[in-house]
Design a protein around this motif. Structure first.
Motif: not given
Length: 581
Positions: A410-415, A468-474
């Motif tokens: 999920e985080v990678l997709r945002m990155f 939250i970490i997905v939002g931070i990546a965004g």
């Protein structure tokens, strides 16, 4: 965000002592296959960066193996967060006190001193190296003592056994600062002497040592370990392997240093004005590093706090370690092509800037942007579509489950959204450095970090804990976009344009060529997930079919769209296959 050991020696270009400058076409006309004139300069950059790209690829591949092994051994929970946060501290301290100065200030000074007078340049090199060794020893001793302070800053809500372990790791891992600095300075000297191989390949040894350490930890810590159950021997094993890998990386550079003619003889007899010159150039570089590290400290703290809250709410591992691992994956395409292109471009841009040929600087930037886009666009697409398969294949082993890997995905997709603006921002920074301007990057960094912090704080307050970490990546993606746009606007005025029409035209054609890749990759992802579910085998099949088939479609459509940079890249590679000249 700080970089890992394999990133440290990549920002310096070769020695600029060569005959009077020629045009990009003239520089490479005899070295390339027959191509249209606009493509020959691009092919030359690809050739110059070939050994760097191969070395970067090797270090990155082994680096991901290292990361996967550590994730399998430590998991993505409390133990992994403690280890990764503490192991980030040496790189933060190095960046704050030496890394930025070394990249943007020290190396250009060495090159210019050597050009004025080779004998003086050699002595100047000796003095700077001596100063660096003494400074690194002092910095390392202070960092060891400040372990608890660093964990208070970066550790977020860590408490109890997790905090005690993180503080212990921080003290032990601080020893790496000395080896990291010596390794980086050695690599810088080698790059100024046109010795690119050792700095690119030495990190592979570090990665191999860490892989062996993680494997040994898996054997001795069977049954799962957390901060409250880890033993002294297991802590010692992790510390010895982590520090030993960095020490080996440093020692591996010395044979190449000696082969280049460098002999270190300690001396501190600086001439009048030398330290002052360095200080004047370093002030804004240090300001840039401090500003960016403030942003990193806040986002790291928020990610660690999310991890603590997530475990308390039984939401799984949703803290710093998934964010950290996704960031490592995100950087791979840029590290392979972007850093190599920058290393090949920076000396040429610096030379053109020094001669007042700003049109040539603009052309160099345009070439770099278009070459990077050829790789970065499809890489971002594949990360966005096949992120779950990438994370599962790499990380869903040992103490890390498929569900943990899905969080990383999920985080990678945002990155992936950030990949294109990140590369553009990094290239604009190098143009400023080529113009010997360290002030503007520092001022732009204020806006970039402000956006990053604001988005991270908003994510921590508005989003569910597991997002939250997905939002931070965004927020990181939005911040990088801000930096790229601001850098572009300033350079456009300074250089009299940025060749925007050609860059945008190339990007639009690449986007059209990207859609078949995205379509095939998504179809493979959906069909295999529906038929076989999740896991290692479906992940491997999806990656093989989606990336290979999609990659071929991308190249086919890019050629149909007459994207010259793709033709240049293919021509440069195929010209060096066996049987071709």
């Amino acid at each position: 965000m700080t970089t890992q050991p394999e990133d440290r020696n990549r920002a310096w270009g070769p020695d600029t002592r060569f005959p009077p400058p020629r045009s990009p076409v003239e520089e490479t006309a005899t070295d390339l296959p027959a191509l249209p004139e606009p493509e020959r300069g691009a092919g030359g950059i690809l050739r110059s960066g070939a050994i760097m790209a191969v070395g970067t690829l090797a270090s990155r591949v082994t680096g991901f193996l290292r990361t996967a092994m550590l994730v399998a051994a430590l998991g993505t929970g409390a133990l992994g967060d403690a280890y990764n946060t503490a192991n980030t501290v040496p790189f933060i301290v190095y960046d704050l006190l030496l890394g930025g100065v070394l990249t943007a200030v020290v190396v250009p000074l060495i090159v210019r001193a050597r050009e004025r007078d080779p004998a003086h340049g050699a002595r100047y090199e000796q003095r700077l190296f001596t100063l660096a060794v003494l400074g690194l020893a002092l910095i390392t001793a202070v960092a060891v003592a400040l372990g608890p302070v660093f964990m208070s800053i970066y550790g977020g809500s860590m408490h109890g056994d997790q905090r005690e372990l993180a503080v212990l790791f921080a003290r032990l891992f601080a020893v790496q600062i000395f080896f990291l600095g010596v390794s980086a300075f050695s690599g810088a000297i080698l790059n100024t002497r046109k010795r690119f191989g050792a700095p690119m390949w030495a990190p592979v040894l570090n990665n191999i040592v860490i892989c062996c350490t993680a494997g040994a930890f898996l054997l001795v810590a069977s049954g799962g370990v957390d901060p409250s159950t880890i033993g002294t021997g297991e802590v010692g094993l992790l510390a010895a392997g982590t520090i030993g890998g960095m020490a080996l990386q440093t020692l591996a550079l010395w044979p190449s240093l000696r082969g280049s003619g460098f002999r270190w003889r300690p001396r501190l007899d600086f001439r009048r004005g030398e330290l002052g010159e360095m200080g004047r150039m370093a002030v804004w570089t240090l300001a840039y590093v401090v500003i960016t590290q403030i942003g990193f400290a806040i986002t790291t703290r928020l990610a660690n706090s999310a991890g603590v809250a997530g475990r308390a709410k039984h939401l799984g591992d949703v803290g710093y370690t998934p964010y950290f691992n996704a960031y490592q994956l995100f950087q791979l395409p840029y590290a392979i092509i972007g850093v190599s292109v920058i290393t090949a471009l920076l000396p040429r841009m610096s030379e053109h800037a020094a001669a007042g040929r700003f049109g040539d600087v603009r052309d160099d930037f345009s070439t770099g942007m278009r070459l990077c886009a050829v790789i970065i666009f499809p890489a971002a697409g594949l990360m966005g579509v096949l992120g779950p398969e990438i994370a599962t294949v790499l990380f869903a082993h040992g103490q890390t489950s498929v569900a943990n890997a899905e969080v990383i995905a999920e985080v990678l997709r945002m990155f992936a959204v950030a990949l294109v603006p990140f590369a553009a921002y990094q290239l604009t920074l190098r143009v400023f450095y080529a113009l010997q301007d360290t002030r503007t990057p520092a001022l732009i960094a204020v806006a970039v970090v402000a956006v990053n912090i604001a988005c991270a704080l908003a994510a921590s307050r508005l989003l569910p804990t597991d997002k939250i970490i997905v939002g931070i990546a965004g927020g990181f993606a939005l911040a990088q976009t801000t930096g790229a746009l601001l850098g572009w606007a300033v350079l456009r005025r300074r250089l009299g344009g940025m060749d925007g029409r050609r860059i945008i035209a190339t990007d639009l054609r690449l986007i059209v060529a990207l859609w078949p890749l995205l379509g095939l990759a998504y179809a493979v992802h959906a069909v295999l997930r529906a038929g076989l579910g999740t896991g290692l085998v479906p992940g491997l099949l999806a990656l093989a079919a989606g990336s290979a088939g999609g990659g071929l479609l991308y190249l086919l459509f890019a050629r149909l769209m007459r994207v010259g940079e793709v033709q240049t890249m293919i021509g440069t590679v195929t010209a060096r296959l066996p049987g071709r000249r």
